[in-house]
Scaffold this active site. Structure first.
Site, PDB file in Angstrom:
ATOM      1  CE1 TYR A 142      45.497  38.466  41.458  1.00 48.80           C
ATOM      2  CE2 TYR A 142      46.255  38.997  38.900  1.00 48.80           C
ATOM      3  CZ  TYR A 142      46.399  39.293  40.568  1.00 48.80           C
ATOM      4  OH  TYR A 142      46.987  40.218  40.862  1.00 48.80           O
ATOM      5  CB  SER A 146      46.398  42.959  38.035  1.00 47.47           C
ATOM      6  OG  SER A 146      47.007  42.097  37.063  1.00 47.47           O
TER       7      SER A 146
END
Length: 245
Positions: free
Chosen positions: A157, A143
């Site tokens: 995350y 990501s």
């Protein structure tokens, strides 16, 4: 139409039934790969994707597998190998996101994100390596949050995706003697089920005033599988339209 260059090649996609994963499955099928992919919660979506690949003239196999379960992960690798033979490429897309600022994250959410986004990624690659051909490819889906978040609530995350970006470097060295490359694609905001509720916010923040289409992320994965990417390994490629510049 299938790419004749890649006919007879096999890919295994962990987390392939929806969103970015489904786009990767379709792109690899279009490129001539037989594709096995895992799903965990949507057998209807998985079945529809198998049918869609068949309509393209390709072959796909949907495998029920939980990325928190080591035996389930191993089953997926052996099932793909049993159906299509030795594996040329492994793509690890399975991942989850649960927002929460530091005082709000439960131990359960922390453990689940670590289990899927870090442990599951490593175990998926570990289970697949014995079945990978020499000169094969491994691609993880990370990501762009590794480069920066810009808003609170994504610390866990972010740490899981930073772990993946670091992991590929060590794995690239482990597998270099077999000429297996290991690379990481880091998408920014992409049009998926996860982002459907706040697309307008993401579009407004984007320098290009849009989000990515899943096919654009799939295209980056396809690049890392090409013969002319054989000298690229341990790399992370961010695809976010300048979102984290």
């Amino acid at each position: 139409m299938n790419n004749l260059t890649n006919q007879g090649r096999t890919a295994l996609v962990y987390g392939g039934s929806r969103g970015i994963g489904a786009a990767i499955v379709k792109r690899l099928a279009e490129d001539g790969y037989d594709v096995a992919f895992t799903y965990v919660s949507r057998p209807d979506a998985a079945g529809a994707l198998v049918d869609e690949v068949a309509a393209l003239g390709g072959n796909a196999l949907a495998i029920l597998a939980d990325s928190t379960d080591a035996s389930s992960i191993e089953h997926a690798a052996t099932a793909a190998h049993a159906r299509f033979g030795a594996i040329d490429a492994v793509v690890v897309n399975a991942g989850i996101y649960k927002a929460g600022q530091v005082g709000e994250v439960s131990i359960s959410d922390l453990d689940q994100m670590l289990a899927v986004n870090v442990r599951g990624v490593f175990l998926s690659i570990q289970a697949s390596v014995p079945l990978l051909k020499d000169g094969g490819r491994v691609v993880t889906i990370g990501s762009n949050v590794v480069n920066g978040v810009g808003s609170p609530g994504s610390s866990v995350y972010q740490l899981t995706k930073a772990a993946v970006a670091a992991m590929v470097k060590g794995l690239a060295l482990d597998l270099a003697p077999r000429r297996i490359t290991v690379n990481n694609v880091q998408p920014g905001p992409t049009k998926t089920d996860i982002t459907s509720g706040f697309l307008e916010y993401l579009i407004e923040r984007s320098p290009q005033k849009r989000v990515a289409d899943p096919s654009e992320i799939a295209g980056a994965v396809a690049y890392f599988l090409r013969d002319d990417a054989a000298y690229v390994t341990g790399a992370s490629l961010t695809i976010d339209g300048g979102f984290t510049l």
